[in-house]
Scaffold this motif. Structure first.
Motif, PDB file in Angstrom:
ATOM      1  N   ALA A 166       0.935  -1.297   0.377  1.00 43.73           N
ATOM      2  CA  ALA A 166      -0.037  -0.120   0.028  1.00 43.73           C
ATOM      3  C   ALA A 166       0.444   1.200   0.340  1.00 43.73           C
ATOM      4  O   ALA A 166       0.531   2.340  -0.856  1.00 43.73           O
TER       5      ALA A 166
ATOM      6  N   THR B  27      -1.504   3.220  -3.020  1.00 43.89           N
ATOM      7  CA  THR B  27      -2.739   3.464  -2.487  1.00 43.89           C
ATOM      8  C   THR B  27      -1.837   4.869  -1.164  1.00 43.89           C
ATOM      9  O   THR B  27      -2.878   5.229  -0.590  1.00 43.89           O
TER      10      THR B  27
ATOM     11  N   GLN C 115      -1.720   4.075   2.194  1.00 45.56           N
ATOM     12  CA  GLN C 115      -3.224   3.868   2.587  1.00 45.56           C
ATOM     13  C   GLN C 115      -2.878   3.139   4.223  1.00 45.56           C
ATOM     14  O   GLN C 115      -1.658   1.918   3.830  1.00 45.56           O
TER      15      GLN C 115
END
Length: 1301
Positions: A794, A798, A800
């Motif tokens: 991640a 992203t 995240q």
């Protein structure tokens, strides 16, 4: 020579009979003398023509000295006819015609006179002028013998050749009276053969006269007597002639043995026919000498000969004449000249008409055969020949059969003809002018070359599919028609493999429709597989569906055939198809599924609605329920692992899983459905489920990504390997069991039919707790690794923050550590394992494996007290096949049932339901069946050493268990297995063996050991094992009766042939006697009065006396025993002394023999010395002497009291349980001690008052002696105290307590 003669024949005198040759018209002349017989006058003949001039005679006499003799057999009154042949080839011919000779006529004897050929004529004229006929005869005979004397080259001059050839040509200018006489031609041809025998280059004139005779009367061409000459001429044509067995025209030409002088046929008798037949057969084969004479003779003139022959043939064929008037001899000449391709082409264009002409049928058939046998060049001309052959249409069955025979010879002639033939037949079948015999020809071709023909047929189908027009529908119809017409007699495997061959021709490399080609080949493959379903296969499949198991050979062969084709098809898709074209992913996966019959049903019949609707589902199922070959499975896995092929890992795993389960569902005892031997399969399957993160994501430097697997694929992989392992226990199964704990756990689950975690095979509670805790730790660590890994992914994508709540991978991934600790299967996987086991009987397959024996491993690993209800279920569900289960499993089940039977029965039998009663009856029936099986292994006719040992070992090992229940069950099992078997002998069971009967009566519960076990057929094989088990059991057993039975058995049946086993037996029994005093007291206590005590004591004594005898024999010189340096012998002595203290048993025993050895009467006791220090060993310690003193055997008491020290005497006199007689002897020894060493004695007396009263008490018991000792004690005691102490002493003596040792 021209003088007039009264007659042309000089007859021999009747007074001079001569010996006759073998029957016939001709007699070979030679130099052989007939001793003892006067020389008869010769038969002299002259040429019949009187118009011949002297010049003519001179010419012929010099060229052919005996030509005039050629026509002898035409004269009807001749009795003998001397033949003339350079090599004597006519000597055998005489047997043919018996009409003109009598057996009574003997062979005339003429002494040949040999002169130079140049002088021959002068010599004859001189003899004639003198009137010396005998000399003339000798000269002529000598002249005829010249070729036999290796002077045949004199005939090789040009003029002589022309003259002889004119005879072969039957020149009309030579006016022979007997024109049709073949003897002239035979003589001429043999003379020419003799002349040119060693010449490699023959003149062309021979070919010309050969062709003339071939087209003419065939007088000498067909004669067997000219065969060598004719065969050499025929080498000019290079024709491979069919053997006579194949020729149909042989009987229509001139008979091989027909050498009659007349040209017109004559009626022959059956005897003559037989004779001719025999001669034909006898002369069919040339002698080795004649075969060596046949060689190429026209290599230098080959072109001119070929031109001449072809010119003659063209001239003959191009004449304006109706077809009916074609000469048979022309066809026969064509048959001989088929070595020329132009001749073959000329013949084949007219052959169909000739075959259909009844007058020419037979020679035309021979021509067809020769034509096929000589089509060997594979040039354009022969392609045209084969093309024309295929177009020939024949209706009569005889002709058709011969045509098929010729087709076979055409295929034998050149291996390239096969491909040409198949291709042209198929193209003819698809043309407008198709030949109705095409399918029959194809059938013949397939029968002739069952391996190669289908491959060439497949190549033709490939060619059809390369057309721009879509030929798939036509190809399917054609293929079905071929299979139907050839009655399924085609090698489907070879045909399908041919369809999959990669072609390198330009048309294939530049093919526009490569994707279509691949898809259509795939379709033809599936059609071919379904076409393999014959009527027999269909019938077997229907019978199999009904549960019938007979006549399944055709079905099994079909299933194996489909499996092989599928293996090849997967290979094709893996290796060939990617090189042909870059097929789209959808089409590629479609083709893979289609050949494996995992595609939608309509894809198989959408082109032409075949198979018909009624058979579709059945055909597709038959092609689906087939074995899965190892190579097929491995290639699917490799395709899934390959990045270049369109099948992804998940799809490959799904397909492999489906195929494995489908094949496993088709299992049968007579069919290997899933044989895999390569261990690499396990790694390949596990690699498919490995998780690979996206390649475009960079992980932090130094971070090592964990090994993770996609959970769904991971557990699917384990189940797939589990199924494969169950069908392949020796390789995959053993590797799984030893190297993959998770897989081993799953295997145990299906074997025990218990799907809990930890598995029920883990008996120890601590181990179970440890497994649960370890699983929790692994799960926690796994969760942390996955979250950390996903966080890094991640962070690179992203950004995240990943937690347990929003993680996407946590629920989808699992740690990939296949060889680590076993993991807990998810609940749905446990359910899948259970379903799989129920449908595929995986547990049953693993349980019946004996090598390796997984079931035995589980049974032995579990504690004997551990309940194994799964084992009972296993035996219960074994469907009568108890022989597939290990013996140990059957024994365990028997013990399990025995334990159940020993439980208290509640009085609720009436309340049992019918179902419970049925189950109980079924269980009892299974137990009886099981018991019968075990008894059969021990007592049956097929009992062998291994199974007998296995059965007994299983029970015997449990006799030394530390748990009473286990020992009792083992004895019950042995009693069932051994005793019940004894009932088979009927009344013999009531009459036990005499030597065992007394012991069996004393111990009625142990007849299985004392009576039945020794009666086993293979008892000698288990004697050692049984004795070892019982020797261990006597140290664990607590029941005196059981120990008694063991000891009695050991005394009678223990093997003592080897010293090691004998030593072990003696030491084990000695340990029992010395160390287990409680058992000994129980066995021999006077209060218990056991009836078996005497028998047990006798058994003890027998064991030790046998042992001692062996030791003593060694001492006496027999090398039977080797002494050890340990003190085992002293230990054994202690045991024997304890036995002796028990006294002699009732009846006969070795008691006194043993007593005399260790305690001889009125002799010194044996002594022993330590090996290391040579010091005398202490054989009888005080505790043992006390046992001896307590004994009622006086010799033991005396030995114990001998040389006792004062303190020992004082110790023993204070002991309890000493008999009165022994106490009297003790007191007497004390009296002697007083007189010998009073100070020492007084020093060791601690309490004189006690001792004095003790002596008084013994006197009251009846003991004698001790008065001197008592006086010594009393003299130092005060009188008042004396009475008090006495009363005290009485109380003490009468209150017994533990004896002093």
């Amino acid at each position: 020579m021209n003088r007039a003669k009264p007659t042309t024949l000089r007859r021999p005198s009747a007074a001079k009979p001569s010996g006759h040759p073998p029957p016939g018209d001709f007699i070979a002349l030679g130099s052989k003398n007939q001793s003892g017989d006067p020389k008869p006058p010769a038969v002299l003949l002259k040429p019949a023509s009187t118009s011949s001039t002297a010049d003519r005679k001179r010419e012929t006499s010099s060229a052919l000295p005996s030509a005039g003799l050629s026509g002898l057999t035409k004269r009807p009154k001749l009795s003998t006819t001397p033949p003339v042949s350079a090599l004597g080839r006519l000597a055998d011919v005489a047997a043919v015609d018996k009409r003109a000779i009598s057996p009574s006529i003997k062979e005339p004897s003429v002494v040949p006179i040999e002169v130079s050929p140049s002088l021959l004529l002068d010599e004859i004229e001189a003899a004639e002028s003198e009137g010396n006929d005998d000399h003339i005869e000798g000269l002529l005979c000598g002249a005829s013998h010249v070729p036999g004397q290796n002077q045949a080259n004199v005939f090789a001059t040009e003029g002589i050749i022309e003259a002889l050839c004119s005879l072969l040509r039957r020149d009309a200018s030579i006016n022979f009276k007997a024109k049709g006489n073949s003897l002239v031609s035979v003589l001429a041809s043999n003379l020419l053969m003799a002349a040119y025998e060693e010449d490699e280059n023959w003149p062309e004139i021979f070919v010309k006269v050969y062709i003339e005779d071939s087209l003419g009367e065939r007088i000498w061409v067909d004669s067997s007597h000219c065969k060598t000459f004719v065969d050499n001429i025929q080498t000019a044509f290079g024709t491979k002639m069919p053997p006579k067995s194949m020729l149909l025209q042989a009987d229509t030409g001139r008979s091989a043995g027909d050498l009659s002088a007349g040209s017109s046929p004559h009626p022959s008798t059956p005897d003559e026919d037989d004779c001719q037949t025999e001669l034909l057969i006898a002369e069919e084969k040339l002698s080795p000498e004649d075969e060596g004479l046949i060689m190429p003779r026209y290599e230098e003139l080959s072109e001119s000969v070929e031109d001449y022959v072809l010119e003659v043939l063209k001239d003959q064929l191009n004449r304006r004449q109706p077809m009916d008037n074609v000469s048979r001899n022309l066809l026969r000449l064509l048959t001989a000249t088929c070595g020329y391709k132009e001749a073959r082409l000329m013949a084949v264009q007219r052959l169909e008409m000739w075959l259909q002409n009844p007058k020419l049928t037979r020679p035309a058939q021979d021509l067809l055969m020769s034509l096929c046998m000589n089509s060997i060049t594979q040039g354009a001309d022969d392609m045209e020949v084969i093309s024309n052959l295929i177009k020939i249409r024949l209706k009569p069955k005889v002709l058709l059969n011969h045509y098929m025979l010729c087709v076979r010879e055409l295929l034998n002639a050149n291996r390239d003809n096969l491909a040409t033939m198949v291709k042209l037949v198929i193209f003819n079948e698809l043309s407008n002018a198709r030949n109705p015999n095409n399918m029959q020809v194809l059938h013949t071709v397939l029968q002739h070359s069952p391996e190669q023909a289908p491959k060439f047929l497949a190549l033709v189908f490939q060619d059809l599919l390369t057309n721009k027009d879509d030929y798939l529908r036509a190809s399917r119809a054609l293929l079905r028609e071929i299979i139907k017409q050839t009655k399924h007699e085609i090698n489907f495997g070879a045909f399908c493999f041919g369809l999959m061959q990669e072609r390198k021709e330009t048309i294939y490399l530049e093919l526009e429709f490569k994707e279509r080609f691949v898809i259509q080949v795939t379709d033809l493959l599936t059609v071919s597989m379904m076409l393999g379903i014959t009527a027999q296969v269909k019938e077997s499949g229907l019978a199999w569906d009904k549960g019938e198991k007979k006549n399944l050979e055709s079905l099994r062969a079909f299933q194996n055939q489909i499996a092989s084709i599928q293996r090849d098809a997967v290979w094709w898709l893996h290796t060939v198809v990617p090189s042909i074209s870059k097929t789209g992913a959808k089409d590629y996966v479609h083709c893979l599924h289609k050949v494996l019959f995992t595609e939608q049903p309509e894809t198989y019949y959408k082109w032409d609605n075949w198979p018909p609707e009624g058979d579709r589902n059945f055909f597709l199922r038959l092609c689906s329920e087939v074995p899965l070959l190892e190579d097929t499975l491995m290639r699917i896995l490799v395709i899934g692992l390959s990045r270049d092929l369109p099948l992804g890992p998940a799809d490959a795993m799904e397909l492999a899983d489906h195929l494995v389960k489908r094949a496993a569902g088709s299992q049968s005892d007579d069919l290997e459905v899933l044989k895999v031997e390569r261990i690499q399969l396990i790694d390949a399957v596990l690699n498919l489920c490995t998780y690979h993160h996206p390649e475009n994501i960079q992980l932090p430097a130094g971070y090592q990504a964990p090994n993770l697997a996609i959970s769904a694929l991971y557990w699917k992989a384990w189940l797939l390997i589990l199924v494969v392992a169950a069908f392949n226990p020796q390789k995959i199964g053993l590797a799984s069991w030893d190297g993959y704990p998770t897989l081993k756990m799953l295997m145990e689950m299906v074997m025990t039919n218990n799907y809990t975690y930890p598995p029920c095979t883990v008996a120890d509670e601590d181990t179970k707790t440890e497994m649960i805790n370890r699983e929790l730790q692994i799960s926690q660590r796994e969760k942390q690794e996955i979250l950390a890994f996903e966080s890094h992914l991640a962070a690179a994508s992203t950004k995240q923050t990943i937690t347990e709540s929003n993680s996407l991978l946590l629920s989808q991934l699992t740690s990939l550590d296949p060889q680590g600790p076993p993991r807990r299967p998810p609940p749905q996987i446990q359910e899948q394992v259970k379903t799989l086991n129920q449908s595929l009987r995986l547990g049953h397959l693993l349980c019946r494996s004996r090598n390796p024996d997984f079931l035995l491993n589980i049974i032995q690993r579990q504690a004997s007290s551990q309940s194994m209800p799964w084992l009972a279920d296993l035996v219960q569900s074994s469907e009568g096949s108890l022989d597939v289960l290990p013996v140990q499993c059957l024994c365990e089940f028997l013990l399990h049932d025995a334990a159940d039977d020993s439980l208290p029965i509640e009085d609720d039998e009436e309340g049992e339901s019918k179902e419970q009663k049925a189950k109980k009856r079924q269980r009892q029936q299974k137990q009886r069946q099981l018991l019968g099986r075990l008894q059969d292994l021990l007592l049956g006719p097929k009992a062998d050493e291994q199974t007998t040992c296995e059965v007994l070992d299983y029970f015997l090992r449990r006799l030394s268990s530390s748990q009473v229940a286990s020992r009792v069950l083992a004895m019950k099992g042995l009693s069932l297995v051994l005793s019940e078997g004894g009932l088979k002998d009927g009344d013999e069971r009531d009459q036990p063996m005499e030597e065992d009967s007394a012991d069996a009566e004393l111990l009625p519960g142990y007849q299985w050991l004392l009576q039945d076990l020794p009666k086993l057929p293979l008892f000698d094989s288990v004697r050692g094992m049984t004795s070892t088990a019982l020797q261990q059991a006597i140290h664990m057993e607590t029941d005196p009766q059981t120990i008694s039975a063991y000891l009695i058995y050991l005394s009678q049946h223990a093997p003592v042939e080897e010293q090691a086993s004998h030593n072990d037996l003696a030491l084990d029994v000695a340990r029992l006697i010395v160390e287990r005093s409680t058992i000994m007291n129980s066995l021999f206590s006077k209060h218990s009065c056991r009836p078996e005590s005497n028998a047990v004591l006798s058994a003890f004594l027998t064991i030790f006396s046998t042992y001692i005898r062996r030791m003593r024999k060694t001492k006496e010189g027999e090398d039977l025993y080797s002494w050890s340096e340990s003190q085992d012998q002293v230990f054994l002595l202690h045991a024997m002394v304890i036995l002796l203290t028990l006294g002699p048993p009732k009846g006969e025993s070795d008691f006194y023999a043993l007593l005399d050895i260790w305690f001889p009467d009125k002799k010194p006791l044996p002594t022993a010395f330590l090996v290391d220090t040579s010091e005398e060993a202490l054989l009888l310690p005080d505790w043992l002497k006390l046992r001896m003193i307590r004994s009622e055997v006086s010799r033991l008491v005396d030995a114990a009291l001998h040389d006792l020290e004062p303190q020992q005497l004082l110790l023993f006199v204070q002991s309890f349980g000493i008999p009165v007689s022994s106490m009297s002897k003790l007191l007497q020894y004390l009296d002697q001690a007083v007189s010998h060493d009073t100070p020492t004695l007084e020093e060791n007396i601690m309490d004189k008052h006690y001792m004095a009263h003790l002596v008084e008490v013994q006197h009251e018991r009846g003991a004698t002696g001790g008065h001197t000792f008592h006086s010594l004690l009393s003299s130092s005691l005060p009188p008042d105290r004396d009475a008090a102490e006495t009363s005290k002493a009485k109380v003490t003596v009468e209150t017994p307590h533990s004896s002093v040792k």
